[in-house]
Design an enzyme around this catalytic site. Structure first.
Site, PDB file in Angstrom:
ATOM      1  N   GLU A 233     -34.678  29.975 -65.333  1.00 53.93           N
ATOM      2  CA  GLU A 233     -35.042  31.369 -65.554  1.00 53.93           C
ATOM      3  C   GLU A 233     -34.487  31.785 -66.901  1.00 53.93           C
ATOM      4  O   GLU A 233     -33.312  31.579 -67.190  1.00 53.93           O
ATOM      5  CB  GLU A 233     -34.439  32.258 -64.464  1.00 53.93           C
ATOM      6  CG  GLU A 233     -35.127  32.105 -63.120  1.00 53.93           C
ATOM      7  CD  GLU A 233     -34.536  33.030 -62.060  1.00 53.93           C
ATOM      8  OE1 GLU A 233     -34.778  32.798 -60.872  1.00 53.93           O
ATOM      9  OE2 GLU A 233     -33.809  33.981 -62.426  1.00 53.93           O
TER      10      GLU A 233
ATOM     11  N   ASP B 146     -28.924  45.060 -63.273  1.00 50.10           N
ATOM     12  CA  ASP B 146     -28.010  44.005 -63.687  1.00 50.10           C
ATOM     13  C   ASP B 146     -26.568  44.471 -63.760  1.00 50.10           C
ATOM     14  O   ASP B 146     -26.274  45.555 -64.252  1.00 50.10           O
ATOM     15  CB  ASP B 146     -28.429  43.444 -65.060  1.00 50.10           C
ATOM     16  CG  ASP B 146     -29.645  42.548 -64.936  1.00 50.10           C
ATOM     17  OD1 ASP B 146     -29.597  41.628 -64.100  1.00 50.10           O
ATOM     18  OD2 ASP B 146     -30.647  42.776 -65.643  1.00 50.10           O
TER      19      ASP B 146
END
Lengths: 266, 414
Positions: A49, A60
């Site tokens: 990824e 995040d």
């Protein structure tokens, strides 16, 4: 013919282990270094990824934020990210690549342009954190047409009804978020509970490859051996930060770490 | 794109929460889909529930102290020479600004859904201060996320929050202002949405938060309409409503009740923060033609670079220092119902000096932006035109900045 992502899962299954997925941020800490990291870890990881850094990341945690801000500060642009992927894909032992990011980056590039560029640089899949189902219906269809896996996310808050609809609209791979958390959170739910939810998803959708992410680290990864795949992200980003702070080479350190992770699930 | 008549603007979004088919929506992580849906169901039910409205009105009246004053600024009117200048003194509300309406409604909703903790973002510190007040009032634990830069420049509000028992959590990422505070607040919610309610401090964020906030601040225009009829016997034939626009909660609330009037009769003027005169940075996405992008879960006009990274803004007023703008205002702009312009830091300061010189009114730096444009335009308007500025915040919180920029004499002690 199987698409490269499904093939990676199949190969891992042959060896009776989950596929190992890594997450690193494109351009962290520089364009060149992030490419070197991808090359080095693809010796051990099955699917890579590649994070598209964004400066208002609502999902995040600290480690990935630090990596993203570092990459942005070093001047990373969307076109550089495509270049990194296509350069990586030219190397001998390259692996399938999934771009992961926030929708505004795609929106500004233009959905069609973005997908064209993905195809050209051989991106195999996309995870768009803030484009949930059903908002993603049109875009995910466009991805399919371009032979790009649009990876749907599922979370502990996803209702059963939603689960069924989302998996029905998903492509070959789905991503289960292990717990209520941003990335990089400490595993606060028991592996047993996470696996119960995982098995529920597998029961509804046995043919799709389902990976588990969030809270997966060197410490926790071996508890999830009986799954299709596992994603480690924040711990790797943290290792890059640590290496930079100690004036060590992140490429070597990260690749050591990913090697260890792989051993733990083999 | 068309504004419908007879339907509240907050309810004019489509099935996915888009106004005009393109503003707003729900660009959120999967984890937040469920809590957002729960809140939607709850709000859609309660907004038409007589008991809930009664409860809201009770707290609005007895605790917030509605209605706030509607006053004529006689000296200023004489001085400017032109239209009649009036002000809706929303800073009369308990806590000193309009943010109290949204905070109260969110606490009422949280209470009903059994949540014990409420979190919120804040820029100027008003949204945080009001949420901490309301949380205290309703017995909820409260956490406020605030940019480290804003904590420094809005100390009076920070102190107030702490006094009310709230945790003030400094946000050090990015520009360390409101935009980062909202991101951090949303991140906290992603992690704790099973036990915690979130209040977004303005008409921004995922569609449900835009709607709840707009519904709450609309109290301002409901009052104003009654006050206008009491004063003039009708809604005046030439009425101009000036309001500063950051996220857009006070302006939306100030205009909502007049939405269906012809704009020739009731004109809406939104004043964004232009930033320092010589700076290229601004917080005025509507005025300076920013492109549509996604910020904090909603599609809106937003300051960003060509790649889609959100750009930092610069404004003397922390409450307007936000790169995006409510989807409602994007909708009002594109349907041409409202007109948007900007005032610079210097113009806002100048307006503050003028207002405080002639009137016993002390608008904070946010409404000073609106006063600046209103004063300029009122000069050219006929005497039968009624200009109203929403003085939606009190300058007490700005004393540090005012003292630095204008000297001690402009800061009254209290």
């Amino acid at each position: 013919m199987l698409n490269p992502i499904s093939l990676a899962f199949k190969n891992a299954k042959k060896k009776k282990r989950p596929a190992l997925l890594t997450y690193t941020v494109a351009g962290d800490s520089s364009k060149k270094q992030s490419l070197e990291i991808l090359k080095a870890i693809s010796n051990y990881a099955d699917i890579l990824e590649v994070g598209v850094p964004h400066n208002t990341p609502v999902a995040d945690g600290g480690q990935i934020q630090t990596s993203a801000y570092r990459a942005i500060k070093n001047g990373i642009k969307m076109n550089d990210i495509f270049k990194i992927v296509s350069d990586f894909k030219k190397t001998k032992n390259s692996k399938p690549v999934i771009l992961m990011g926030y929708y505004n980056m795609i929106y500004q590039y233009g959905e069609n342009n973005f997908l064209k560029k993905c195809k050209k640089s051989e991106v195999n899949g996309l995870i768009v954190v803030d484009l949930p189902w059903p908002e993603n219906k049109i875009f995910s269809k466009k991805c399919k047409k371009n032979e790009i896996n649009f990876i749907q996310l599922l979370s502990p808050t996803t209702s059963n009804k939603r689960l069924k609809s989302i998996t029905k609209d998903s492509h070959d791979m789905i991503y289960y978020i292990s717990m209520l958390s941003t990335t990089g959170g400490k595993l606060k739910v028991s592996p047993k509970k996470i696996l119960a939810n995982y098995n529920k998803i597998k029961k509804i959708s046995p043919k799709k490859n389902c990976v588990i992410g969030f809270g997966i680290t060197e410490k926790t990864i071996s508890k999830f051996k009986n799954t299709d795949g596992l994603v480690v992200g924040s711990q790797i980003c943290k290792e890059i930060t640590r290496s930079l702070n100690n004036r060590q080479n992140p490429v070597i350190n990260v690749s050591k770490m990913v090697n260890k992770l792989r051993k733990k699930i083999s | 794109m068309k504004l419908k008549k007879g339907i509240p603007v907050i309810d004019q979004g489509d099935r996915l929460g888009f106004w005009g088919g393109k503003f707003g929506g729900n660009f959120v992580p999967e984890t937040l889909k469920k809590p957002i849906e729960d809140l939607e169901i709850q709000f859609n039910r309660l907004k038409n529930d007589k008991n809930f409205i009664k409860e809201r009105d009770k707290y609005f009246k007895n605790w917030i102290g509605t209605p706030t004053r509607f006053i004529k600024l006689n000296n200023l009117t004489k001085q400017v020479g032109g239209a009649q200048i009036w002000s809706k003194v929303v800073s009369d509300a308990n806590g000193g600004a309009h943010k109290i309406y949204n905070a109260t409604v969110h606490c009422l909703l949280a209470k009903r859904s059994g949540k014990k903790v409420i979190i919120g973002d804040t820029g100027a510190g008003y949204a945080g201060k009001m949420l901490s007040m309301a949380a205290k009032k309703f017995g909820l634990k409260c956490k406020i996320f605030m940019g480290a830069k804003d904590i420094k420049r809005q100390q009076p509000n920070v102190k107030a929050m702490k006094k009310n028992g709230a945790d003030v959590i400094p946000v050090y990422s990015g520009s360390q202002t409101l935009v980062d505070a909202v991101s951090e607040c949303m991140r906290f919610w992603v992690t704790n949405c099973d036990t915690t309610a979130m209040c977004v401090g303005s008409t921004v964020g995922p569609a449900i938060f835009v709607r709840i906030c707009g519904w709450s601040t609309s109290q301002i225009s409901r009052e104003l309409k009654v006050q206008l009829i009491n004063e003039f016997g009708e809604v005046p034939k030439k009425l101009k409503l000036y309001n500063c626009v950051g996220g857009g909660s006070s302006s939306f609330g100030f205009w909502n009740e007049f939405m269906d009037y012809n704009k020739k009769q009731v004109e809406f003027i939104g004043v964004e923060a232009g930033g320092p005169t010589k700076s290229k940075r601004h917080a005025a996405p509507l005025t300076y033609g920013s492109k549509i992008g996604i910020l904090h879960g909603a599609a809106q006009y937003v300051n960003q670079n060509s790649d889609g990274q959100i750009e930092e803004t610069e404004s003397i007023s922390a409450g307007l220092d936000y790169p995006g703008i409510s989807p409602l205002h994007c909708f009002l702009k594109d349907t041409k119902r409202a007109r948007y312009t900007a005032a610079s830091d210097e113009e806002a300061l100048k307006a503050y000096q003028i207002v405080t010189k002639y009137e016993s009114l002390r608008p904070s730096l946010e409404p000073s932006h609106a006063f600046s444009v209103a004063i300029k335009e009122a000069k050219k308007l006929s005497k039968d035109t009624i200009v109203i500025i929403n003085s939606c915040g009190d300058a007490y919180k700005d004393r540090g900045i005012l003292e630095k920029k204008l000297g001690k004499k402009y800061v009254k002690s209290n």
